[in-house]
Design a protein around this motif. Structure first.
Motif, short mmCIF file in Angstrom:
data_model
loop_
_atom_site.label_atom_id
_atom_site.label_comp_id
_atom_site.label_asym_id
_atom_site.label_seq_id
_atom_site.Cartn_x
_atom_site.Cartn_y
_atom_site.Cartn_z
N ASP A 80 8.42 3.48 4.80
CA ASP A 80 7.15 2.75 4.86
C ASP A 80 5.94 3.62 4.51
O ASP A 80 4.84 3.08 4.28
CB ASP A 80 6.96 2.14 6.25
N ARG A 81 6.13 4.93 4.40
CA ARG A 81 5.02 5.78 3.97
C ARG A 81 4.64 5.51 2.52
O ARG A 81 3.52 5.81 2.09
CB ARG A 81 5.39 7.25 4.15
N LYS A 82 5.58 4.96 1.76
CA LYS A 82 5.30 4.65 0.35
C LYS A 82 4.22 3.57 0.23
O LYS A 82 3.61 3.43 -0.83
CB LYS A 82 6.58 4.18 -0.36
N ARG A 83 4.01 2.81 1.29
CA ARG A 83 2.95 1.79 1.28
C ARG A 83 1.59 2.43 0.99
O ARG A 83 0.70 1.79 0.43
CB ARG A 83 2.93 1.07 2.62
N GLY A 84 1.45 3.69 1.40
CA GLY A 84 0.20 4.40 1.12
C GLY A 84 0.29 5.28 -0.11
O GLY A 84 -0.66 5.36 -0.90
N SER A 85 1.44 5.96 -0.32
CA SER A 85 1.52 6.92 -1.41
C SER A 85 1.63 6.27 -2.78
O SER A 85 1.02 6.75 -3.75
CB SER A 85 2.70 7.87 -1.19
#
Length: 302
Positions: A80-85
């Protein structure tokens, strides 16, 4: 050497950048314009602030409709960090190059593919300030290539097929057809593709079958990965001369295919295959093993 499936899944597009646009057009049916030129760019997106941000593969495609940046991300699992990256990557790259960025995610997992294909919407419910829609390549849309002729027509796509479908009942036919197709291209490119597939095969039986297949290809023995295979062979006492070793490897491959497909191998069949030294005969048995429903079908003439 390529050390992981994560690295192999995106580096294949560095090896053959045109494969990426073919995948967009033929697999995802996205009307991406035909590029005149594709060039690899620096993947480091780190700013002055000490926060490292790096995409997996970054390509610049020149087309009649303009210049596009193809941002390739290899994704092993839901993160879910890819939502920002991912939105950051695209906005940063647009600001830096003033070219339209296109995000392509490649994965070996159907669950990860479903997660990655969901749009990322930033803002409030009725007004999204930013929407990111990744294009996703995975086991549900990358074609399963089990025909030698089809593999020879597009070897890089056959490699991608093996990398994304290298498990399950269809894997023997995929790997067998790819092994034959690799003989039709230049040895240096083939050796790189061998690494990519080897790095992506998580199933131990699939990996062993792939290495068994590769021992029959002469150029493979010049590649660093071959030294690893040879060393494993020496430890097991299997390396007794190249010709004998090729026959032994091919015989083991026939048996591996049958066992991997859940077909019981009677001792008489095992003995006959293991003692055969005729490479052409063993190759024929290997092809039959891919489609057989019973070990006796290796010998239809009987």
């Amino acid at each position: 050497m390529v050390g992981s499936s994560h690295e192999a899944l995106h580096r294949i597009f560095q090896k053959d950048p045109a494969l990426l646009t073919r995948a967009l057009q033929r697999v995802l049916h996205v009307p991406f314009p035909e590029p005149h030129e594709i060039a690899a760019l620096n993947v480091d997106l780190t700013e002055i602030e000490p926060v490292e941000r790096r995409v997996d593969t970054l390509l610049r495609a020149e087309t009649d409709e303009g210049t596009y940046l193809l941002v390739v991300e290899s994704q092993g699992k839901v993160d879910d960090r890819k939502r920002g990256s991912w939105p950051y990557y695209l906005s940063y790259l647009y600001e830096k190059y003033r070219c339209e960025p296109v995000l392509i995610v490649i994965t070996q997992s159907s669950a990860t593919a479903r997660w990655a294909s969901q749009p990322i919407r930033l803002g409030f419910r009725d007004w999204h300030s930013l929407t990111v829609r990744p294009l996703v390549l995975g086991p549900d849309n990358v074609p399963v290539i089990t025909s030698e002729r089809q593999a020879e027509r597009d070897v890089p796509l056959a490699v991608l097929s093996a990398m994304t479908h290298g498990r399950g009942p269809q894997a023997p036919a995929i790997l067998e057809s790819l092994a034959s197709a690799l003989r039709t291209i230049d040895p240096d490119s083939a050796a790189v593709f061998v690494q990519f597939v080897d790095s992506c095969l998580a199933d131990p039986q699939a990996k062993q079958m792939w290495r068994d297949l590769m021992t029959a290809i002469q150029y493979f023995w010049r590649h660093p990965l071959a030294e690893q295979v040879r060393e494993e062979g020496r430890e097991q006492g299997l390396e007794q001369g190249l010709e004998q070793g090729r026959a032994e490897a091919k015989a083991e491959m026939v048996l591996h295919i049958l066992e991997w497909r859940g077909i019981q191998v009677p001792e008489a069949v095992r003995e006959r295959v293991s003692t055969c030294t005729d490479l052409d005969q063993l190759e024929l048995w290997a092809q039959r093993a891919v489609h057989a429903n019973d070990a006796a079908q290796l010998f239809p003439e009987e």
